[in-house]
Every structure is written in structure tokens, then in C-alpha cells.
Design an enzyme around this catalytic site. Structure first.
Site, PDB file in Angstrom:
ATOM      1  N   GLU A 270      71.374  24.532-117.093  1.00  0.00           N
ATOM      2  CA  GLU A 270      71.666  24.812-115.691  1.00  0.00           C
ATOM      3  C   GLU A 270      71.327  26.252-115.323  1.00  0.00           C
ATOM      4  OE1 GLU A 270      75.366  21.636-115.030  1.00  0.00           O
ATOM      5  OE2 GLU A 270      75.751  23.787-115.030  1.00  0.00           O
ATOM      6  N   GLU A 271      71.643  27.199-116.200  1.00  0.00           N
ATOM      7  CA  GLU A 271      71.468  28.608-115.853  1.00  0.00           C
ATOM      8  C   GLU A 271      70.039  29.099-116.045  1.00  0.00           C
ATOM      9  OE1 GLU A 271      74.264  31.267-117.598  1.00  0.00           O
ATOM     10  OE2 GLU A 271      76.009  30.233-116.743  1.00  0.00           O
TER      11      GLU A 271
ATOM     12  N   GLU B  54      75.096  24.013-119.989  1.00  0.00           N
ATOM     13  CA  GLU B  54      75.178  25.312-119.318  1.00  0.00           C
ATOM     14  C   GLU B  54      73.876  26.101-119.464  1.00  0.00           C
ATOM     15  OE1 GLU B  54      77.139  26.801-117.325  1.00  0.00           O
ATOM     16  OE2 GLU B  54      78.884  25.489-117.306  1.00  0.00           O
TER      17      GLU B  54
END
Length: 279
Positions: A165-166, A162
Site C-alpha cells: 500500500e505504501e 502495508e
């Protein structure tokens, strides 16, 4: 077109006592996977004959897995007393309880698992984002990266994914420092949220265009001073725990690979390894 040409079961096959192919489960039940097209009326007859046999055999729960292309068989199963257990993108699972006793078929999964990731650099700056969607859209709030754990994914791997990805930042998982359980959340399901500590391996931020409005390294004191963090008891407490971890007075739970005891695969057991070493 004849039933045989369509690959469908026939009434004569039912009369000869054809039943559904099933495998036994670990709890005196059976699992049926229907993979071939079948006329709904014929399916209903075969299903009734199968339940009669399974009742004689002392079976309890019946699980029927229907591919999405065979949803025409749902109605006859429901008429026979089956109910929906759960659905996935490619299939529907129906269940039935045979005995005249308390139903012990386990309920469908009640929780989803999510993570929040605290990442701090050597300047005592934390990695924060502003989201384009969700409840905080347009609020000006800077928050740590969050997201859902995918099916078959460990919590530690989800946290690393995460953050990448962010923000584009590579990280190494360190610990779980706290978790929260809430109820009546996503589609009435309960929610388990794990607060994780990660160590940055890169520092050049590249925000995800689809979901992230902005991302930055922010001094920890500035993050903590935000009105939402100060007024939201849970966020304030989480930040206090994080600071205690950074200051070396609090230890969380780190992943240790162990044998599961149920398969050849190893599973992560999360524990306070530092406290164990002190014993």
C-alpha cells in the site's frame, strides 16, 4: 399507532412472563442479541424479568448486543446496572454481572497490533518512506513502512499489505525479528509492534499519494546514519538486530501453519524454525 403495528412488545406480553431470547456462553453466562425495535419501558420490564430468571438459573455474566439503530435501549439497560463493554461501527455491547461475587467478565481488548517492515534488495539498500502525516511529518526522516494489523489479519499478511500500500512493492514475508510493547498509546490502549523482515519481489516504487510524501531504496549505512536512528535507542537497537540478521548471525521467528485446536481453521505459530532444525 398501536404497539403491534410498530412491531413493539406490549405490557401484556411482559405480564405473561416474556423474557429476552438468549444463548448460553461457555462460562455460565448468557448472550442476548436484540434485533427488533422495542419500547424502552417495555424493554426495561422484560430485562428485569429476564435477569430474575437467569439469577434463578445460576447464570453469571449477561452480554447484550444492541445494533446502533436500537441505541434508545441503552438507557434502560444502564439503569438496570449494565455498563459499556465495547463498541463497534454497527453495535454496542453491554454487560452485567448477576452474582454477589467477584466480577470475572473479561475486559475489552487492551492492545492494538502494528508492524514495521524491513525490506532490502540485492544492493544492500532498504526500502524507506517519508510520511505526509503523523509525528514525523516534515522532519526529513526516512523510515521503514509501518501500519496497523486489521481485524482478522495475520501479522505476516499485514506486513506484506502495508508495504504494498505504501510503496507499491510486492514482497514475501520472512521473519519477525523483534517486538515491542508500549502502554498508554492510541486512546489509552497498549500497543504491540512487530518488526518484520520481508523479501522484495518487485523493485519499481510507486508511493501511495494519500499518506506517503516520498519513497526510495536507500543504502543501509545511510539509513543507519540518520540522526534520529542514532539518537533513538530503540531504533538503533532494532537496526543492529536487522544487520545481525542480514549478516547471518541472528534468526527471528517465521510463520508455521498449525492446527489451532479450537476450530477447523489453521493458525500461524511464529517460531525460530532454523534453530529447531539444528536440534
Amino acid at each position: 399507532m398501536a404497539a403491534q403495528q410498530l412491531g413493539l412488545a406490549t405490557e401484556s406480553q411482559v405480564q405473561r412472563g416474556k423474557i429476552l431470547t438468549a444463548t448460553n456462553d461457555e462460562f455460565d453466562g448468557v448472550i442476548v442479541e436484540v434485533n427488533e425495535p422495542m419500547d424502552p419501558k417495555v424493554f426495561h420490564s422484560i430485562l428485569k424479568a429476564s435477569i430474575s430468571l437467569w439469577r434463578q438459573q445460576g447464570k453469571k455474566g449477561v452480554w447484550i448486543k444492541l445494533p446502533i439503530g436500537l441505541v434508545n435501549l441503552v438507557e434502560p439497560a444502564v439503569k438496570e446496572g449494565f455498563w459499556y463493554h465495547h463498541a463497534e461501527p454497527t453495535y454496542i455491547m453491554l454487560v452485567f454481572w448477576i452474582p454477589n461475587s467477584e466480577n470475572t467478565i473479561p475486559a475489552n481488548a487492551t492492545h492494538r497490533v502494528c508492524i514495521g517492515a524491513f525490506v532490502m534488495n540485492d544492493k544492500r539498500e532498504v526500502l524507506v518512506v517519508q510520511e505526509k502525516g503523523g509525528r514525523f511529518r516534515g522532519s526529513g526522516l526516512w523510515k521503514f513502512p509501518t501500519g496497523s494489523v486489521d481485524e482478522g489479519e495475520d501479522i505476516c499478511d499485514a506486513a506484506v499489505r502495508e508495504v504494498k500500500e505504501e510503496t507499491g512493492i510486492d514482497t514475501e514475508f520472512v521473519e519477525i525479528i523483534a517486538f515491542r510493547q508500549s502502554h498508554k498509546a492510541f486512546f489509552e490502549k497498549s500497543d504491540l509492534f512487530f518488526v518484520c523482515i520481508l523479501r522484495p519481489l518487485s523493485f519499481d516504487i510507486q508511493p501511495q499519494e494519500l499518506e506517503i510524501e516520498a519513497a526510495m531504496w536507500m543504502p543501509l549505512e545511510e539509513y543507519e546514519a540518520q540522526e534520529f536512528v542514532q539518537s533513538h535507542e530503540q531504533m538503533k537497537r532494532i537496526t543492529e538486530i536487522y544487520k545481525a540478521k542480514v549478516d547471518g548471525v541472528y534468526n527471528g521467528f517465521s510463520p508455521v501453519l498449525t492446527d489451532s485446536g479450537f476450530s477447523d481453521a489453521k493458525r500461524n505459530l511464529y517460531l525460530n524454525e532454523k534453530a529447531m532444525k539444528r536440534q
